[in-house]
Write an enzyme that holds these catalytic residues in place. Structure first.
Site, PDB file in Angstrom:
ATOM      1  N   ARG A 108     -38.166-116.143  -9.918  1.00 51.15           N
ATOM      2  CA  ARG A 108     -37.650-116.275 -11.285  1.00 51.15           C
ATOM      3  C   ARG A 108     -37.149-114.939 -11.824  1.00 51.15           C
ATOM      4  O   ARG A 108     -36.920-114.793 -13.021  1.00 51.15           O
ATOM      5  CB  ARG A 108     -38.746-116.834 -12.205  1.00 51.15           C
ATOM      6  CG  ARG A 108     -39.123-118.266 -11.853  1.00 51.15           C
ATOM      7  CD  ARG A 108     -40.305-118.785 -12.647  1.00 51.15           C
ATOM      8  NE  ARG A 108     -40.132-118.682 -14.077  1.00 51.15           N
ATOM      9  CZ  ARG A 108     -40.990-119.178 -14.983  1.00 51.15           C
ATOM     10  NH1 ARG A 108     -42.062-119.836 -14.555  1.00 51.15           N
ATOM     11  NH2 ARG A 108     -40.777-119.042 -16.253  1.00 51.15           N
ATOM     12  N   GLY A 109     -37.007-113.941 -10.941  1.00 50.61           N
ATOM     13  CA  GLY A 109     -36.514-112.637 -11.365  1.00 50.61           C
ATOM     14  C   GLY A 109     -37.561-111.756 -12.004  1.00 50.61           C
ATOM     15  O   GLY A 109     -37.230-110.686 -12.531  1.00 50.61           O
ATOM     16  N   THR A 112     -37.962-108.371 -10.081  1.00 48.19           N
ATOM     17  CA  THR A 112     -36.781-107.544 -10.314  1.00 48.19           C
ATOM     18  C   THR A 112     -36.826-106.913 -11.697  1.00 48.19           C
ATOM     19  O   THR A 112     -36.515-105.726 -11.865  1.00 48.19           O
ATOM     20  CB  THR A 112     -35.500-108.381 -10.148  1.00 48.19           C
ATOM     21  OG1 THR A 112     -35.443-108.872  -8.809  1.00 48.19           O
ATOM     22  CG2 THR A 112     -34.258-107.552 -10.435  1.00 48.19           C
ATOM     23  N   GLU A 136     -45.939-106.011   1.828  1.00 47.42           N
ATOM     24  CA  GLU A 136     -44.815-106.744   2.409  1.00 47.42           C
ATOM     25  C   GLU A 136     -43.591-105.829   2.385  1.00 47.42           C
ATOM     26  O   GLU A 136     -42.840-105.792   1.416  1.00 47.42           O
ATOM     27  CB  GLU A 136     -44.528-108.030   1.622  1.00 47.42           C
ATOM     28  CG  GLU A 136     -45.606-109.093   1.748  1.00 47.42           C
ATOM     29  CD  GLU A 136     -45.580-109.773   3.115  1.00 47.42           C
ATOM     30  OE1 GLU A 136     -44.606-109.584   3.869  1.00 47.42           O
ATOM     31  OE2 GLU A 136     -46.554-110.493   3.419  1.00 47.42           O
ATOM     32  N   TYR A 140     -39.201-104.298  -0.603  1.00 51.21           N
ATOM     33  CA  TYR A 140     -38.827-103.146  -1.415  1.00 51.21           C
ATOM     34  C   TYR A 140     -37.525-102.479  -1.021  1.00 51.21           C
ATOM     35  O   TYR A 140     -37.022-101.630  -1.763  1.00 51.21           O
ATOM     36  CB  TYR A 140     -39.991-102.148  -1.437  1.00 51.21           C
ATOM     37  CG  TYR A 140     -41.132-102.686  -2.273  1.00 51.21           C
ATOM     38  CD1 TYR A 140     -41.055-102.660  -3.661  1.00 51.21           C
ATOM     39  CD2 TYR A 140     -42.231-103.278  -1.680  1.00 51.21           C
ATOM     40  CE1 TYR A 140     -42.064-103.186  -4.434  1.00 51.21           C
ATOM     41  CE2 TYR A 140     -43.254-103.809  -2.447  1.00 51.21           C
ATOM     42  CZ  TYR A 140     -43.162-103.766  -3.821  1.00 51.21           C
ATOM     43  OH  TYR A 140     -44.160-104.299  -4.590  1.00 51.21           O
ATOM     44  N   PHE A 429     -52.998 -95.807  -2.442  1.00 48.67           N
ATOM     45  CA  PHE A 429     -53.165 -95.856  -3.884  1.00 48.67           C
ATOM     46  C   PHE A 429     -52.741 -97.213  -4.414  1.00 48.67           C
ATOM     47  O   PHE A 429     -52.507 -97.399  -5.580  1.00 48.67           O
ATOM     48  CB  PHE A 429     -52.350 -94.740  -4.576  1.00 48.67           C
ATOM     49  CG  PHE A 429     -50.897 -94.672  -4.164  1.00 48.67           C
ATOM     50  CD1 PHE A 429     -49.936 -95.405  -4.831  1.00 48.67           C
ATOM     51  CD2 PHE A 429     -50.493 -93.872  -3.104  1.00 48.67           C
ATOM     52  CE1 PHE A 429     -48.607 -95.356  -4.460  1.00 48.67           C
ATOM     53  CE2 PHE A 429     -49.160 -93.798  -2.735  1.00 48.67           C
ATOM     54  CZ  PHE A 429     -48.213 -94.532  -3.422  1.00 48.67           C
TER      55      PHE A 429
END
Length: 429
Positions: A108-109, A112, A136, A140, A429
């Site tokens: 659904r964005g 982003t 994952e 990225y 981290f």
């Protein structure tokens, strides 16, 4: 720790939804924000000790949340780090973390929106770099993060691996309380940071991270232990190792595993002494170190490196938030004068041609926008991969990810971006 939401292999077209606003995290919402993160990762709850540490380390003004009504459905955060880069400089760096989206709100964005807001905030703070570790990695790249460091895991059958231990005059090894010895260890660690790209300065509070030892997360191993290498006359700390021992007695034969967490030393001789200690512990027959640099001296210390069984895993992903500032701030291993044509769809202020010039090691670099003809074309993702010197531009070009427009420019730039020592992230981290 950088949790995130993985892309599905296939999915039906998503329904149209109104964009959900991204807002700063409020202190009173931390528990629901963190629980969203845990659910995005499958629902298992952290050990209380780890949960409290993350609460204490969270920077509220750098943490973002997305709500659908009253429910927290997504999270992202950043830590204010300082990271070493080639040449020895230690730069302000955003450590991206706590990224998660509930499975009900994927595609659904939302992610982003979080990444776009976060990178804008990083830029506004004047930080030229953002870094993360990824559960994952496929996620990225589209946000401009490139794989920049690897970690090496070793698992050695200790009775079959020898480390020559040249006597060091005046050196003593002493078992110590990990917590009580931490201040001295932190001082030694701080001297090591500028010597290897990718290492993080530990801000106040972060000295607790290497000591985290929740009983529920030990998986049958002992509490954390620490051995110090000291100058016997002055008591000055010369090195340390933190480890635990997982005992095992199959058929009444001792077969324990030494689980190595940290090894730092001020000299090669002390480093060899510490590894000799770890490989020679009684009632054990193997040593496991899950996170070592890929050029760890241990590979050349042991008499049979094959028995270390080294394996590689991805570690740190780097994103240049300000291309000019980032390229000016690092050092270069050889003279370089190239025009880089950079594409960056996510942070358009980086897109365009940049002239990078440096007369050699120890010299100040210049990197400014230009209208000159490009010598190399690449995306900001490739610049992130090459930035710490552990991934060569030549290797990226061989994969079709960097294109040479001027003959010789690739070799020139690839040599200049290199690092004498492999970059390494000592802890997550």
């Amino acid at each position: 720790m950088t949790p995130d939401a993985a892309p599905a292999a296939s999915a039906a077209p998503a329904a149209t939804h109104e964009p959900l606003p991204v807002r700063p995290l409020r202190a009173e919402d931390w528990d629901s924000w963190y629980r969203c993160l845990e659910v995005a990762f499958g629902g298992e709850e952290d050990q209380p000790e780890a949960r409290q540490l993350w609460r204490d380390l969270t920077e509220l003004d750098r943490s973002l949340t997305v709500r659908d009504g009253e429910q927290v459905v997504a999270s992202a955060g950043a830590f204010s780090f300082r990271m070493s880069v080639p040449g020895g400089a230690v730069l302000p760096t955003a450590g991206v973390t706590m990224v998660g989206v509930l499975p009900t709100h994927r595609r659904r964005g939302v992610l982003t929106s979080l990444m776009r807001r976060q990178l804008a905030d990083v830029r506004a703070r004047g930080e030229a770099l953002a870094v993360l570790t990824a559960s994952e990695p496929a996620i990225y790249g589209r946000f401009g993060y490139g794989l920049a460091t690897w970690r090496m895991e070793i698992t050695a059958p200790s009775p079959r691996v020898g480390v020559p231990r040249t006597p060091v005059d005046g050196l003593r090894l002493r078992l110590a309380d990990p917590v009580g010895s931490a201040p001295a260890c932190e001082q030694l660690y701080a001297t090591r940071v500028p010597l290897r790209p990718g290492m993080l300065e530990r801000r106040p509070g972060w000295e607790r991270w290497p000591l985290l030892d929740a009983p529920g997360s030990r998986e049958g191993a002992s509490p954390l232990q620490c051995v110090l290498a000291e100058d016997a006359a002055s008591g000055r700390l010369l090195g340390y190792a933190r480890y635990s021992v997982q005992t095992s007695w199959p058929g009444d034969i001792p077969a324990g595993v030494v689980k190595v967490r940290d090894v730092e030393a001020a000299s090669p001789e002390v480093y060899a002494q510490l590894w000799g200690f770890l490989l020679g512990l009684d009632l054990t027959d193997s040593v496991n170190a899950p996170n070592r640099p890929v050029d760890d001296p241990l590979l050349h210390l042991v008499d049979d490196p094959r028995r270390l069984r080294p394996t590689l895993g991805d570690a740190l992903f780097v994103r240049l938030v300000d291309v000019g500032a980032a390229l000016r701030a690092r050092g270069y291993a050889a003279p370089v004068g190239v025009v880089l044509e950079v594409t960056d769809d996510f942070c358009p202020w980086n897109a365009g041609r940049w002239r990078l010039e440096c007369s050699g090691p120890g010299k100040e670099a210049v990197c400014d926008p230009t209208t000159e003809q490009a010598d190399l074309t690449l995306s900001v993702r490739e610049l992130g991969s090459a930035y710490l010197g552990g991934v060569t531009l030549a290797a990226l070009a061989a994969a079709g990810r960097v294109r040479e427009l001027r003959p010789g420019a690739l070799a020139e730039a690839s040599r200049a971006f290199a690092s004498d020592v492999a970059p390494w992230l000592p802890h997550g981290f």
